[in-house]
Write an enzyme that holds these catalytic residues in place. Structure first.
Site, mmCIF file in Angstrom:
data_model
loop_
_atom_site.group_PDB
_atom_site.id
_atom_site.type_symbol
_atom_site.label_atom_id
_atom_site.label_comp_id
_atom_site.label_asym_id
_atom_site.label_seq_id
_atom_site.Cartn_x
_atom_site.Cartn_y
_atom_site.Cartn_z
ATOM 1 N N GLY A 22 0.803 -1.212 0.000
ATOM 2 C CA GLY A 22 0.000 0.000 0.000
ATOM 3 C C GLY A 22 0.840 1.268 0.000
ATOM 4 N N THR A 23 0.156 2.404 0.003
ATOM 5 C CA THR A 23 0.819 3.710 -0.064
ATOM 6 C C THR A 23 1.840 3.892 1.043
ATOM 7 O OG1 THR A 23 -1.058 4.760 -1.166
ATOM 8 C CG2 THR A 23 0.407 6.202 0.068
ATOM 9 N N ILE A 24 1.565 3.376 2.221
ATOM 10 C CA ILE A 24 2.463 3.537 3.362
ATOM 11 C C ILE A 24 3.836 2.924 3.082
ATOM 12 C CG2 ILE A 24 1.732 1.395 4.492
ATOM 13 C CD1 ILE A 24 1.892 2.870 7.160
ATOM 14 N N THR A 25 3.916 2.005 2.127
ATOM 15 C CA THR A 25 5.174 1.323 1.797
ATOM 16 C C THR A 25 5.808 1.840 0.513
ATOM 17 O OG1 THR A 25 4.195 -0.427 0.410
ATOM 18 C CG2 THR A 25 4.197 -0.792 2.795
ATOM 19 N N MET A 26 5.225 2.860 -0.098
ATOM 20 C CA MET A 26 5.633 3.231 -1.455
ATOM 21 C C MET A 26 6.703 4.317 -1.484
ATOM 22 S SD MET A 26 2.149 3.055 -3.710
ATOM 23 C CE MET A 26 1.134 1.568 -3.711
#
Length: 343
Positions: free
Chosen positions: A13-17
């Site tokens: 997800g965005t938190i890992t991008m």
């Protein structure tokens, strides 16, 4: 000082991008350990066991991924974790949280969180969401809360939560009945309640024979052709996202009546808030008319959650003639129900 044990798993997800080659935008690259390392305050709250389960955007998660994550979370809780935190993309967070809550029967909370802004973006919200998620997971008040979503310091019940904004950090809301609680100055406070309904048996990862449930939103001038095509293609169930309190055009009502002879058909409101009615309107295509034709009311569930519940019922062997009773019990789980409905 003894610290509680929390298992943190990441699906991506965005938190890992992070940003990759020019012009390609951000991509999921960070693992669970890297996310934990970015929030040093976590070491003062809990002993964290971090696991990277997948590195996918939320839009690409599958039922197989979710069942695997559920197995991991169950093992973590059974292994002594005080709570479990699952990180994922926000695009499908409102759906995956509800899906997991249909099966999560542990006393330990399963807390889901993510981010609206990538890590390198000014004002990135991932670290704060992760911190609030772990605080919620270790709070004694969260025992028996089931699956909750924690975003922007707000705690939402899985059965109520919706993503209501495409990009804002306050994207997640709980229409009709409001959120469960808040996290403020490191303190978890619950000011609302919801019921935990008896859980369904968890299906296995083998999904080759999984049911296919279509989600069809009605619209002005709907001629029912999409519903007919879904039946022709062999779908095992249909959820119709209907106007207002559960209304559809007459042509679609006729098609729904025919469809109920083959598969379960559920209707829910497309409005995003409120419940379907049962006996207020009487015109062809009204909620009472659809019920007379054999369709099942989605109640307080929005169409996305109704689809997941129908999928889960069919996947766990509930016969078509038992779907209505299950929806009557479970579609009201957004409410604080009487004790006889609690797990």
């Amino acid at each position: 000082m003894h610290l509680p044990h929390v298992a943190v798993g990441s699906l991506g997800g965005t938190i890992t991008m992070t940003r990759r080659p020019a012009g390609q935008g951000v991509l999921p690259t960070l693992g669970a350990q890297e996310l934990i390392a970015a929030v040093p305050q976590l070491a003062e709250i809990a002993h964290i066991e971090a696991t990277t389960l997948a590195s996918l955007p939320g839009a690409s998660l599958s039922f197989h991924d979710l069942i695997a994550a559920l197995e991991w979370a169950e093992a973590a809780a059974d292994g002594g974790a005080s709570g479990v935190v699952l990180i994922q993309g926000t695009d499908t967070l409102e759906e995956t949280a509800f899906f997991l809550d249909l099966f999560w029967d542990r006393e330990e909370p399963l807390v889901m969180t993510g981010a609206m802004r990538p890590p390198a973006t000014p004002g990135a919200d991932g670290p704060a969401n992760l911190l609030a998620g772990v605080l919620t997971a270790v709070s004694p008040l969260s025992s028996n809360a089931g699956v909750v979503v924690v975003m922007n310091d707000v705690i939402h019940a899985a059965s109520r939560v919706r993503k209501s904004d495409a990009t804002g950090t306050n994207a997640f809301t709980s229409p009709s009945f409001g959120p469960l609680g808040r996290v403020h100055e490191g303190v978890v406070t619950y000011g609302n309640t919801h019921a935990r309904i008896a859980k369904l048996p968890r299906p296995g990862r083998e999904i080759a024979a999984a049911p296919r449930v279509a989600l069809i939103e009605t619209c002005l001038g709907d001629d029912a052709r999409l519903l007919q095509l879904a039946l022709q293609d062999g779908y095992d169930g249909v959820v119709v996202s209907a106007f207002g309190a559960g209304h559809v055009p007459r042509a679609l009502a006729d098609a729904i009546e025919a469809a109920t002879e083959q598969v379960p058909v559920v209707f829910a409101s497309r409005t995003g808030s409120g419940s379907t009615l049962a006996h207020t309107y009487g015109f062809p295509g009204s909620e009472s008319d659809l019920l007379r034709r054999g369709a099942v009311s989605g109640g307080w569930l929005d169409a996305r959650k109704a689809r997941l519940l129908l999928w889960a019922l069919l996947a766990t062997g509930v016969a078509a003639d038992g779907v209505a009773a299950q929806f009557e019990q479970r579609s009201g789980s957004v409410l604080a129900r009487t004790a006889d409905n609690l797990r």
